[in-house]
Design a protein around this motif. Structure first.
Motif, PDB file in Angstrom:
ATOM      1  N   VAL A   1       3.123   8.544 -11.738  1.00  0.00           N
ATOM      2  CA  VAL A   1       3.842   7.450 -12.335  1.00  0.00           C
ATOM      3  C   VAL A   1       4.049   6.190 -11.194  1.00  0.00           C
ATOM      4  N   GLU A   2       4.032   6.282 -10.114  1.00  0.00           N
ATOM      5  CA  GLU A   2       4.182   5.347  -9.098  1.00  0.00           C
ATOM      6  C   GLU A   2       2.665   4.492  -9.174  1.00  0.00           C
TER       7      GLU A   2
ATOM      8  N   SER B   1       0.944  -1.082   0.066  1.00  0.00           N
ATOM      9  CA  SER B   1      -0.174  -0.081  -0.079  1.00  0.00           C
ATOM     10  C   SER B   1       0.792   1.251  -0.116  1.00  0.00           C
ATOM     11  N   SER B   2       0.212   2.292  -0.659  1.00  0.00           N
ATOM     12  CA  SER B   2       1.171   3.726  -0.621  1.00  0.00           C
ATOM     13  C   SER B   2       0.303   4.585  -0.175  1.00  0.00           C
ATOM     14  N   ARG B   3       0.789   5.859   0.209  1.00  0.00           N
ATOM     15  CA  ARG B   3      -0.023   6.749   0.684  1.00  0.00           C
ATOM     16  C   ARG B   3      -0.592   7.354  -0.551  1.00  0.00           C
ATOM     17  N   PRO B   4      -1.811   8.107  -0.344  1.00  0.00           N
ATOM     18  CA  PRO B   4      -2.833   8.835  -1.276  1.00  0.00           C
ATOM     19  C   PRO B   4      -2.014   9.998  -1.891  1.00  0.00           C
ATOM     20  N   ARG B   5      -2.176  10.144  -3.113  1.00  0.00           N
ATOM     21  CA  ARG B   5      -1.730  11.213  -3.864  1.00  0.00           C
ATOM     22  C   ARG B   5      -2.797  11.940  -4.470  1.00  0.00           C
ATOM     23  N   GLU B   6      -2.405  13.330  -4.610  1.00  0.00           N
ATOM     24  CA  GLU B   6      -3.508  14.354  -5.246  1.00  0.00           C
ATOM     25  C   GLU B   6      -3.237  13.977  -6.619  1.00  0.00           C
TER      26      GLU B   6
END
Length: 88
Positions: A26-27, A5-10
């Motif tokens: 890109v991630e 899991s990754s942190r949310p991005r705008e």
């Protein structure tokens, strides 16, 4: 294998003719050129599009599955005899 899991991005939304589009960082890039999208409540879920398997591939995958265990079996159901019904 599911990526961690990754942190949310705008991300930016924009218009492309009459459709709304989103620029995916890109991630979060997905393989291929098609996706499946569905709504779950207020969320939009975007998943990579997987080409449907051929019947031969599907049967081969099923053949590799382990047999069902006792808790996976359907319960016994008492089968009542059929009764005639009048149809009007």
């Amino acid at each position: 294998m599911t990526p961690p899991s990754s942190r949310p991005r705008e991300a930016r939304l924009f218009r492309n003719n009459r459709s709304q589009a989103v620029r995916i960082p890109v991630e979060f890039e997905l393989p291929g050129d098609r996706v499946l999208i569905r709504r779950e409540g207020e969320k939009l879920i975007i998943e990579p599009f997987a080409k449907p398997a051929t019947l031969v591939e599907l049967l081969a995958a099923w053949q590799r599955q382990p047999p069902l265990g006792p808790k996976d079996q359907f319960p016994e159901i008492e089968d009542s005899p059929a009764t005639p019904e009048t149809i009007f």
